[in-house]
Scaffold this motif. Structure first.
Motif, PDB file in Angstrom:
ATOM      1  N   ILE A 114     -15.075 -11.746  -4.159  1.00 24.46           N
ATOM      2  CA  ILE A 114     -14.608 -10.891  -5.241  1.00 24.46           C
ATOM      3  C   ILE A 114     -13.115 -10.269  -4.825  1.00 24.46           C
ATOM      4  O   ILE A 114     -13.106  -9.673  -3.810  1.00 24.46           O
ATOM      5  N   ALA A 115     -12.349 -10.115  -5.655  1.00 25.36           N
ATOM      6  CA  ALA A 115     -11.331  -9.177  -5.449  1.00 25.36           C
ATOM      7  C   ALA A 115     -11.606  -7.853  -5.839  1.00 25.36           C
ATOM      8  O   ALA A 115     -11.585  -7.629  -6.777  1.00 25.36           O
ATOM      9  N   HIS A 116     -11.764  -7.005  -4.811  1.00 24.53           N
ATOM     10  CA  HIS A 116     -12.416  -5.896  -5.088  1.00 24.53           C
ATOM     11  C   HIS A 116     -11.501  -4.719  -4.526  1.00 24.53           C
ATOM     12  O   HIS A 116     -10.356  -5.083  -4.047  1.00 24.53           O
ATOM     13  N   ILE A 117     -12.141  -3.548  -4.537  1.00 18.67           N
ATOM     14  CA  ILE A 117     -11.197  -2.196  -4.252  1.00 18.67           C
ATOM     15  C   ILE A 117     -10.824  -2.283  -2.794  1.00 18.67           C
ATOM     16  O   ILE A 117      -9.551  -1.846  -2.584  1.00 18.67           O
ATOM     17  N   GLY A 118     -11.489  -2.793  -2.156  1.00 12.27           N
ATOM     18  CA  GLY A 118     -11.187  -2.819  -0.466  1.00 12.27           C
ATOM     19  C   GLY A 118     -10.106  -3.842  -0.475  1.00 12.27           C
ATOM     20  O   GLY A 118      -9.159  -3.461   0.457  1.00 12.27           O
ATOM     21  N   ASN A 119      -9.974  -5.121  -0.963  1.00  7.21           N
ATOM     22  CA  ASN A 119      -8.857  -5.777  -0.793  1.00  7.21           C
ATOM     23  C   ASN A 119      -7.426  -5.162  -1.285  1.00  7.21           C
ATOM     24  O   ASN A 119      -6.414  -5.545  -0.965  1.00  7.21           O
ATOM     25  N   PHE A 120      -7.555  -4.146  -2.215  1.00 11.37           N
ATOM     26  CA  PHE A 120      -6.527  -3.506  -2.729  1.00 11.37           C
ATOM     27  C   PHE A 120      -5.770  -2.568  -1.822  1.00 11.37           C
ATOM     28  O   PHE A 120      -4.796  -1.936  -1.984  1.00 11.37           O
ATOM     29  N   ASN A 121      -6.389  -2.184  -0.798  1.00  8.43           N
ATOM     30  CA  ASN A 121      -5.987  -1.352   0.190  1.00  8.43           C
ATOM     31  C   ASN A 121      -4.433  -1.544   0.565  1.00  8.43           C
ATOM     32  O   ASN A 121      -3.712  -0.734   0.669  1.00  8.43           O
ATOM     33  N   GLU A 122      -4.154  -2.724   0.980  1.00 11.22           N
ATOM     34  CA  GLU A 122      -3.195  -3.052   1.587  1.00 11.22           C
ATOM     35  C   GLU A 122      -1.865  -3.001   0.464  1.00 11.22           C
ATOM     36  O   GLU A 122      -0.571  -2.423   0.739  1.00 11.22           O
ATOM     37  N   ILE A 123      -2.184  -3.537  -0.700  1.00 14.70           N
ATOM     38  CA  ILE A 123      -1.313  -3.467  -1.881  1.00 14.70           C
ATOM     39  C   ILE A 123      -0.639  -2.037  -2.164  1.00 14.70           C
ATOM     40  O   ILE A 123       0.350  -1.571  -2.122  1.00 14.70           O
ATOM     41  N   ILE A 124      -1.810  -1.322  -2.406  1.00 13.97           N
ATOM     42  CA  ILE A 124      -1.586   0.327  -2.820  1.00 13.97           C
ATOM     43  C   ILE A 124      -0.808   1.005  -1.477  1.00 13.97           C
ATOM     44  O   ILE A 124       0.140   1.815  -1.880  1.00 13.97           O
ATOM     45  N   ARG A 125      -1.213   0.915  -0.139  1.00 13.04           N
ATOM     46  CA  ARG A 125      -0.715   1.473   0.565  1.00 13.04           C
ATOM     47  C   ARG A 125       0.646   1.016   1.003  1.00 13.04           C
ATOM     48  O   ARG A 125       1.405   1.863   1.391  1.00 13.04           O
ATOM     49  N   GLY A 126       0.836  -0.227   0.862  1.00  9.66           N
ATOM     50  CA  GLY A 126       2.285  -0.864   0.890  1.00  9.66           C
ATOM     51  C   GLY A 126       3.147  -0.261  -0.060  1.00  9.66           C
ATOM     52  O   GLY A 126       4.363  -0.027  -0.228  1.00  9.66           O
ATOM     53  N   TYR A 127       2.516   0.205  -1.412  1.00 15.96           N
ATOM     54  CA  TYR A 127       3.321   0.511  -2.463  1.00 15.96           C
ATOM     55  C   TYR A 127       3.921   1.894  -2.226  1.00 15.96           C
ATOM     56  O   TYR A 127       4.875   2.218  -2.587  1.00 15.96           O
TER      57      TYR A 127
END
Length: 574
Positions: A75-88
């Motif tokens: 699942i594409a979950h909130i944990g996978n989103f870590n790097e996208i939003i921290r990179g943002y």
């Protein structure tokens, strides 16, 4: 970077960092900050500023490239989103400083499907069981790259990998993050990896020697490349010959060791080009740094002692390149337990945004990435309250000298537009309003509680009421004490005389002006004075307000409502 990787999946025992030269940049040290501090030295209240300093110190070319990545399993979950939003956040700080930034996120979609996940996420980001989809699309394709596996949802995506990537891209769009999704399969197919593969295979002895420092079972026959069988499509580790000048390898389709099991191949023998296979993960990751010219990449702590040291060594020793600025972030738990795609213990970004505003989720990630946190869906009210305080500190409405440096610096990156006249209804009060369907009644209750007045602009009212809908969905999802419906009209009722007398006394107590806690205590006292069973008295209150026999803590709930409405209802006047 996802912990799912085909090199670690190959059944080798990892000896993380054994005999390795230490990296010049400690990934644990980069990005410290995130609230408080003594103001001495180069301390940065916002960790993204500290990362930006490290990047600038290297005098990078433009555009500055910020990367994240994940293997599209489960699942594409909130944990996978870590790097996208921290990179943002880092990208936003650099752009503020005048840099041109390219933020990319790689889908490591040429990895092999290792096992069937128990849960998946549909096109809307809702988590479903494997039995609710075309599981055969997955089960028949173990050992094949994700881009060669049909979308089990049959929803128009050309592959399972494309379905997974579309979910992450939709998550980024929902949070207004400009990120470029990059397919590893495309990088190989377009020849972007050609030079990297050639370099690794031309220097195979150095590659083997370097990898052997970090991973067992790397012998003289080990070839750092996996070919994809032209007959069955399975990736195979059984490479038996390499012609670097021709850009080909000879292979036998013996299958692949993955996820603690062996996935059998078809036995076909053939020749594959460098574009018809892939590097093992520990070579592919530093290969991505070179292909994409990466300047910064955050990753979870699992990679800090394993893949990162080997990646640094391979980049320098084999590829002759410098690794990017690293940053380790601490994992967070979900409802007190580790996130697990395989077990389905996850929550997607779309599910979260159904319950809280995007700025609240951004705030969750804006906090210090070095500290472990828990994302507790059942207590989202606490996270929202924390965000509201963060916002109040920024606008000077609440004094907090420890939080103020972070609020002053990070808040403008958390919200789309800082506006001091925005109204934030307390989340649990919004959940109370969510018990009412009538919009005008919601506005009246919020006005009576002092959240709106005659000068509140209409846009601010509508913005505030959006939180009511989110809090209502939260109450429904968690089935908590706010998952009831307040009756705007007086329900039918039939009470004994002693119960009616007790209700009249309670109405008088409320009319005098008391807190919810005081009303709660008075309910017990009133029942005793009138010789009414406490349970029966509570049931009478629930009948009047909810047309139910049970509900939330009644006194505290009544304390949240407009006093005149409560008094009128307790007196059964309509």
């Amino acid at each position: 970077m996802s912990a799912d990787s085909d090199a670690d999946d190959a059944g080798d025992d990892v000896r993380a960092g054994a005999d390795a030269e230490p990296a010049e940049v400690d990934p644990h040290a980069v990005g410290r900050g995130g609230g408080g501090g003594d103001g001495e030295g180069d301390y940065r209240a916002f960790w993204a500023d500290a990362v930006a300093d490290e990047i600038e110190a290297r005098d990078p070319d433009e555009p500055v490239v910020i990367k994240g990545g994940v293997s599209p399993s489960g699942i594409a979950h909130i944990g996978n989103f870590n790097e996208i939003i921290r990179g943002y956040f880092v990208a936003a700080v650099l752009r503020e400083r005048g840099w041109t930034v390219r933020q990319v996120f790689t889908s490591d979609d040429k990895d092999a499907l290792r096992k069937l996940p128990r849960k998946l996420a549909d096109t809307d980001g809702d988590v479903v069981d494997l039995g609710d989809v075309n599981a055969g699309a997955l089960g028949k394709n173990l050992g094949k790259p994700y881009t060669d596996i049909p979308d089990p949802f049959d929803d128009g995506h050309e592959s399972y990998a494309a379905h997974f990537a579309a979910l992450l891209e939709a998550d980024a769009e929902a949070l207004d993050i400009p990120v470029e999704m990059v397919s590893n399969t495309d990088l190989y197919a377009d020849g972007d990896f050609d030079d990297v593969v050639e370099c690794v295979l031309r220097n195979a002895d150095a590659a083997r020697e370097t990898l052997a420092k970090y991973q067992d079972k790397v012998d003289e026959d080990y070839v750092p490349f996996m070919a994809q069988c032209s007959e069955c499509g399975v990736l195979t580790q059984d490479v038996r010959g390499v012609d670097v000048d021709a850009g080909t390898v000879d292979y036998r389709c013996s299958g692949i060791d993955a996820g603690g099991r062996h996935i059998e191949g078809c036995g076909h023998e053939g020749t594959a080009t460098f574009r018809e296979g892939k590097l093992p993960w520990r070579f592919e990751w530093p290969g991505q740094w070179e292909v994409l010219d990466v300047d910064f990449e955050p990753f979870g702590k699992d990679h800090a002692e394993g893949s990162w040291p080997s990646g640094v060594d391979i980049a320098r020793t084999v590829l002759g390149n410098e690794p990017p600025v690293p940053m380790v972030y601490e994992w967070f738990t979900l409802n007190g337990e580790p996130l697990s795609s395989s077990e389905g213990h996850v929550v997607t970004v779309q599910e979260v945004l159904d319950l809280i505003e995007p700025e609240v989720l951004r705030y969750f990630f804006a906090r210090n990435p070095k500290k472990a946190k828990d994302f507790n869906v059942e207590r989202l009210d606490l996270l929202v309250d924390e965000f509201d305080r963060f916002e109040e500190v920024y606008f000077g409405e609440t004094a907090d000298e420890e939080l103020k440096p972070l609020a002053d610096r990070a808040y403008p990156f958390v919200v789309d537009e800082p506006r001091g006249d925005r109204v934030r209804l307390p989340y649990t009060f919004a959940a109370v309003l969510g018990m009412v369907d009538d919009r005008d009644f919601r506005v009246k209750l919020a006005t009576d509680e002092g959240h709106f007045d005659e000068d509140t602009p209409e846009w601010a009212i509508e913005d505030a009421l959006e939180r009511v809908e989110r809090a209502r969905r939260w109450a429904e999802r968690c089935d908590n004490e706010y998952n009831y419906r307040l009756q705007t009209d007086l329900p039918e009722h039939d009470f004994d005389d002693d119960v009616e007398a007790a209700l009249d006394d309670l109405a008088a107590f409320v009319a005098d002006g008391h807190t919810g806690e005081e009303i709660q205590g008075e309910i017990y006292e009133t029942a005793r004075r009138h010789d009414v069973e406490v349970g029966d008295f509570f049931e009478a209150g629930y009948r009047l307000f909810f047309d139910e026999t049970q509900g939330p803590r009644l006194g505290e709930f009544l304390g949240e409502l407009e006093r005149e409405f409560v008094v009128t209802r307790l007196r059964r006047d309509g």
